[in-house]
Motif scaffolding. Structure first.
Motif, PDB file in Angstrom:
ATOM      1  N   ARG A 132      55.628  48.753  27.387  1.00 54.46           N
ATOM      2  CA  ARG A 132      56.907  49.409  27.128  1.00 54.46           C
ATOM      3  C   ARG A 132      57.053  49.614  25.631  1.00 54.46           C
ATOM      4  NH1 ARG A 132      63.209  48.619  28.763  1.00 54.46           N
ATOM      5  NH2 ARG A 132      64.048  49.481  26.847  1.00 54.46           N
ATOM      6  N   GLU A 133      57.482  50.807  25.242  1.00 52.03           N
ATOM      7  CA  GLU A 133      57.743  51.059  23.826  1.00 52.03           C
ATOM      8  C   GLU A 133      58.949  50.241  23.400  1.00 52.03           C
ATOM      9  OE1 GLU A 133      58.222  55.117  22.817  1.00 52.03           O
ATOM     10  OE2 GLU A 133      58.374  54.730  20.655  1.00 52.03           O
ATOM     11  N   PHE A 134      58.855  49.616  22.224  1.00 51.64           N
ATOM     12  CA  PHE A 134      59.898  48.690  21.782  1.00 51.64           C
ATOM     13  C   PHE A 134      60.250  48.923  20.321  1.00 51.64           C
ATOM     14  CE2 PHE A 134      61.667  44.219  22.038  1.00 51.64           C
ATOM     15  CZ  PHE A 134      62.442  44.464  23.160  1.00 51.64           C
ATOM     16  N   HIS A 135      60.091  50.146  19.868  1.00 54.48           N
ATOM     17  CA  HIS A 135      60.379  50.482  18.474  1.00 54.48           C
ATOM     18  C   HIS A 135      61.890  50.480  18.241  1.00 54.48           C
ATOM     19  CE1 HIS A 135      59.593  52.143  14.548  1.00 54.48           C
ATOM     20  NE2 HIS A 135      60.397  53.157  14.776  1.00 54.48           N
ATOM     21  N   ASN A 136      62.325  49.869  17.129  1.00 52.84           N
ATOM     22  CA  ASN A 136      63.755  49.764  16.803  1.00 52.84           C
ATOM     23  C   ASN A 136      64.545  49.224  17.994  1.00 52.84           C
ATOM     24  OD1 ASN A 136      63.038  50.903  14.375  1.00 52.84           O
ATOM     25  ND2 ASN A 136      63.882  52.916  14.828  1.00 52.84           N
ATOM     26  N   ALA A 137      64.106  48.111  18.525  1.00 60.87           N
ATOM     27  CA  ALA A 137      64.688  47.551  19.746  1.00 60.87           C
ATOM     28  C   ALA A 137      66.150  47.162  19.550  1.00 60.87           C
ATOM     29  CB  ALA A 137      63.888  46.339  20.197  1.00 60.87           C
ATOM     30  N   SER A 138      66.990  47.589  20.480  1.00 57.24           N
ATOM     31  CA  SER A 138      68.415  47.243  20.469  1.00 57.24           C
ATOM     32  C   SER A 138      68.647  46.032  21.358  1.00 57.24           C
ATOM     33  CB  SER A 138      69.242  48.422  20.978  1.00 57.24           C
ATOM     34  OG  SER A 138      68.938  48.687  22.342  1.00 57.24           O
ATOM     35  N   GLU A 139      69.870  45.532  21.354  1.00 58.47           N
ATOM     36  CA  GLU A 139      70.207  44.433  22.245  1.00 58.47           C
ATOM     37  C   GLU A 139      70.033  44.856  23.694  1.00 58.47           C
ATOM     38  OE1 GLU A 139      71.062  41.173  24.208  1.00 58.47           O
ATOM     39  OE2 GLU A 139      70.606  41.299  22.061  1.00 58.47           O
ATOM     40  N   GLY A 140      70.297  46.137  23.978  1.00 57.52           N
ATOM     41  CA  GLY A 140      70.089  46.642  25.326  1.00 57.52           C
ATOM     42  C   GLY A 140      68.626  46.593  25.736  1.00 57.52           C
ATOM     43  N   ASP A 141      67.715  46.862  24.774  1.00 62.26           N
ATOM     44  CA  ASP A 141      66.281  46.791  25.068  1.00 62.26           C
ATOM     45  C   ASP A 141      65.856  45.362  25.382  1.00 62.26           C
ATOM     46  OD1 ASP A 141      65.765  49.544  24.670  1.00 62.26           O
ATOM     47  OD2 ASP A 141      65.740  49.240  22.500  1.00 62.26           O
ATOM     48  N   TRP A 142      66.352  44.401  24.597  1.00 58.39           N
ATOM     49  CA  TRP A 142      66.045  42.997  24.873  1.00 58.39           C
ATOM     50  C   TRP A 142      66.621  42.573  26.219  1.00 58.39           C
ATOM     51  CZ3 TRP A 142      62.583  40.076  22.418  1.00 58.39           C
ATOM     52  CH2 TRP A 142      62.221  40.420  21.119  1.00 58.39           C
ATOM     53  N   SER A 143      67.808  43.079  26.539  1.00 59.05           N
ATOM     54  CA  SER A 143      68.415  42.770  27.836  1.00 59.05           C
ATOM     55  C   SER A 143      67.572  43.324  28.978  1.00 59.05           C
ATOM     56  CB  SER A 143      69.834  43.340  27.888  1.00 59.05           C
ATOM     57  OG  SER A 143      70.446  43.068  29.138  1.00 59.05           O
ATOM     58  N   ASP A 144      67.011  44.519  28.785  1.00 62.28           N
ATOM     59  CA  ASP A 144      66.137  45.105  29.805  1.00 62.28           C
ATOM     60  C   ASP A 144      64.897  44.242  30.026  1.00 62.28           C
ATOM     61  OD1 ASP A 144      67.888  47.189  30.124  1.00 62.28           O
ATOM     62  OD2 ASP A 144      66.730  48.616  28.903  1.00 62.28           O
ATOM     63  N   VAL A 145      64.369  43.698  28.945  1.00 62.86           N
ATOM     64  CA  VAL A 145      63.194  42.834  29.063  1.00 62.86           C
ATOM     65  C   VAL A 145      63.536  41.583  29.862  1.00 62.86           C
ATOM     66  CG1 VAL A 145      61.581  41.372  27.775  1.00 62.86           C
ATOM     67  CG2 VAL A 145      62.075  43.685  26.980  1.00 62.86           C
ATOM     68  N   ARG A 146      64.687  40.969  29.549  1.00 64.32           N
ATOM     69  CA  ARG A 146      65.092  39.768  30.287  1.00 64.32           C
ATOM     70  C   ARG A 146      65.287  40.081  31.768  1.00 64.32           C
ATOM     71  NH1 ARG A 146      68.114  39.142  25.419  1.00 64.32           N
ATOM     72  NH2 ARG A 146      70.003  39.966  26.389  1.00 64.32           N
ATOM     73  N   ALA A 147      65.865  41.241  32.049  1.00 66.21           N
ATOM     74  CA  ALA A 147      66.070  41.636  33.449  1.00 66.21           C
ATOM     75  C   ALA A 147      64.723  41.853  34.143  1.00 66.21           C
ATOM     76  CB  ALA A 147      66.920  42.899  33.514  1.00 66.21           C
ATOM     77  N   TYR A 148      63.772  42.457  33.442  1.00 67.73           N
ATOM     78  CA  TYR A 148      62.442  42.687  34.021  1.00 67.73           C
ATOM     79  C   TYR A 148      61.757  41.356  34.335  1.00 67.73           C
ATOM     80  CZ  TYR A 148      57.629  44.298  34.522  1.00 67.73           C
ATOM     81  OH  TYR A 148      56.365  44.547  35.002  1.00 67.73           O
ATOM     82  N   LEU A 149      61.872  40.408  33.407  1.00 69.58           N
ATOM     83  CA  LEU A 149      61.232  39.107  33.610  1.00 69.58           C
ATOM     84  C   LEU A 149      61.880  38.342  34.765  1.00 69.58           C
ATOM     85  CD1 LEU A 149      60.729  37.920  29.909  1.00 69.58           C
ATOM     86  CD2 LEU A 149      59.075  39.022  31.430  1.00 69.58           C
ATOM     87  N   ALA A 150      63.174  38.563  34.979  1.00 69.26           N
ATOM     88  CA  ALA A 150      63.866  37.881  36.074  1.00 69.26           C
ATOM     89  C   ALA A 150      63.382  38.367  37.430  1.00 69.26           C
ATOM     90  CB  ALA A 150      65.375  38.088  35.943  1.00 69.26           C
ATOM     91  N   GLU A 151      62.866  39.584  37.482  1.00 75.18           N
ATOM     92  CA  GLU A 151      62.449  40.166  38.757  1.00 75.18           C
ATOM     93  C   GLU A 151      60.937  40.225  38.924  1.00 75.18           C
ATOM     94  OE1 GLU A 151      64.224  43.986  39.036  1.00 75.18           O
ATOM     95  OE2 GLU A 151      66.294  43.248  39.034  1.00 75.18           O
ATOM     96  N   ASN A 152      60.189  40.042  37.839  1.00 73.30           N
ATOM     97  CA  ASN A 152      58.733  40.169  37.910  1.00 73.30           C
ATOM     98  C   ASN A 152      58.060  38.954  37.271  1.00 73.30           C
ATOM     99  OD1 ASN A 152      58.348  43.277  38.706  1.00 73.30           O
ATOM    100  ND2 ASN A 152      59.989  43.139  37.182  1.00 73.30           N
ATOM    101  N   PRO A 153      57.121  38.349  37.966  1.00 73.39           N
ATOM    102  CA  PRO A 153      56.404  37.199  37.384  1.00 73.39           C
ATOM    103  C   PRO A 153      55.481  37.655  36.260  1.00 73.39           C
ATOM    104  CG  PRO A 153      55.423  37.815  39.485  1.00 73.39           C
ATOM    105  CD  PRO A 153      56.656  38.662  39.327  1.00 73.39           C
ATOM    106  N   VAL A 154      55.740  37.194  35.067  1.00 78.08           N
ATOM    107  CA  VAL A 154      54.949  37.560  33.891  1.00 78.08           C
ATOM    108  C   VAL A 154      54.440  36.285  33.237  1.00 78.08           C
ATOM    109  CG1 VAL A 154      55.010  38.614  31.595  1.00 78.08           C
ATOM    110  CG2 VAL A 154      56.176  39.724  33.512  1.00 78.08           C
ATOM    111  N   GLY A 155      53.157  36.256  32.942  1.00 79.23           N
ATOM    112  CA  GLY A 155      52.574  35.055  32.352  1.00 79.23           C
ATOM    113  C   GLY A 155      52.558  35.046  30.845  1.00 79.23           C
ATOM    114  N   LEU A 156      52.732  36.237  30.223  1.00 76.19           N
ATOM    115  CA  LEU A 156      52.727  36.316  28.763  1.00 76.19           C
ATOM    116  C   LEU A 156      53.416  37.597  28.336  1.00 76.19           C
ATOM    117  CD1 LEU A 156      51.648  35.310  25.949  1.00 76.19           C
ATOM    118  CD2 LEU A 156      49.633  36.744  26.364  1.00 76.19           C
TER     119      LEU A 156
END
Length: 347
Positions: A132-156
């Motif tokens: 995922r492109e993460f250039h100039n990441a906003s709080e909304g972008d970080w929130s999207d990442v947390r939401a993705y991790l909550a629904e998808n098993p990610v090891g790193l």
């Protein structure tokens, strides 16, 4: 966060408050019990094996990979991803403690995703990475990442690079920008997801000499990570990996080589020379360190820089190292020499 407000008319209906009056009545009970206080005996502990994905190299929390531009940080990241996903026995001679099934790669540089694809082409890791492109990441972008991790098993999770996530108006040297980045990363690690942050070393000849100070942004950022990996490249020493990591049984320093098959961009990393840091200090530590300076020829050019570079490894204060080496070595003609060699050349 918005606070509930009352209509302004209601403010005039309130009785005047005597700020000098005191009430003997006990304070009202809290609506919600305080749960942030925990007896130490009930805190869960973490084994050494659980503290690392790769022994004494990549931690299971936040790890910063630092280096100058074009030092090979993204190449090393590709090697780490492949080793973890494919379940290699070791990486650069360090045992792999935990295999990961999926990786989330947050990139900020233009074309970094296609470069990673080339570097993982034909490997098992290629199918395990989501980008995922993460250039100039906003709080909304970080929130999207947390939401993705909550629904998808990610090891790193890999953030490549830290500076690219910041808004143009942000200054990584400011404590507020550093604290915010540390907080965003910490929310991911507290959810149990290891994070590898790729970043740069600071500018200036006196900065970034020690591993702990090699993170651009200063101590506020370095303190937010469990470990720091410094990737150094020079004409004289080649490519060197150095570490400063909490919970590590030893800090590492060794030379590495990277190559690839003809017509392929997939990197092959190999450990070429072992030179452990944090050795047991000899009785005559000054002579031992002077010999090391002459043999290694570090990028430092002053005794103050030598103090900053070797203080943590030798277990001495920077000023002690500066004074101890001043009578044993000299920097002349771009080279560190023993004082006896200098006197012989003069004679």
């Amino acid at each position: 966060m918005r606070c509930a407000t009352a209509p302004i008319e209601a403010l005039h209906d309130r009785p005047p408050r005597d700020r000098h009056s005191r009430s003997n009545e006990p304070p009202p009970p809290r609506k919600h019990p305080v749960s942030s206080f925990t007896p130490l005996a009930s805190v869960l502990t973490e084994s050494y094996e659980d503290a690392f994905l790769i022994e004494d190299l990549v931690t299971s929390r936040a790890t910063y990979l630092t280096g100058e531009p074009k030092a090979g940080k993204s190449l090393l990241t590709a090697g780490i991803i492949r080793a973890l996903v494919e379940g290699h026995a070791d990486f650069l001679g360090q045992r792999i403690h935990r295999r990961v099934d999926s990786v989330l790669y947050l990139f900020t540089d233009d074309g970094a995703d296609s470069e990673l694809k080339d570097r993982l082409a034909g490997t098992e890791a290629l199918e395990a990475v989501t980008v995922r492109e993460f250039h100039n990441a906003s709080e909304g972008d970080w929130s999207d990442v947390r939401a993705y991790l909550a629904e998808n098993p990610v090891g790193l999770v890999v953030v490549d690079t830290m500076l690219g996530t910041l808004a143009p108006s942000s200054d990584i040297a400011s404590s507020s920008a550093a604290s915010q980045f540390v907080s965003d990363v910490r929310q991911l690690t507290q959810a149990g997801v290891p994070v590898l942050v790729v970043t740069h070393t600071p500018k200036g000849p006196g900065e970034g000499l020690s591993v702990a100070s090699s993170v651009i942004g200063g101590r506020a950022l370095a303190a937010g990570a469990r470990g720091v990996i410094a990737l150094r490249r020079s004409i004289r020493d080649g490519i060197t990996v150095e570490t400063a990591i909490n919970r590590a049984r030893r800090n590492l320093r060794f030379k590495v080589e990277v190559s690839s098959e003809p017509g392929s961009a997939v990197p092959r990393w190999r450990r070429s020379e072992v030179a452990e840091t944090s050795p047991r200090v000899r009785v005559d530590w000054k002579a031992d360190l002077a010999e090391r300076v002459v043999n290694e020829q570090p990028t430092a050019t002053t005794f103050a820089q030598l103090g900053a570079l070797y203080a943590a490894e030798v277990g001495k204060q920077e000023g002690t190292i500066r004074r101890g080496l001043s009578a044993l070595v000299r920097y002349e003609g771009g080279t560190w020499r023993r004082v006896t060699e200098t006197l012989r050349a003069v004679a």
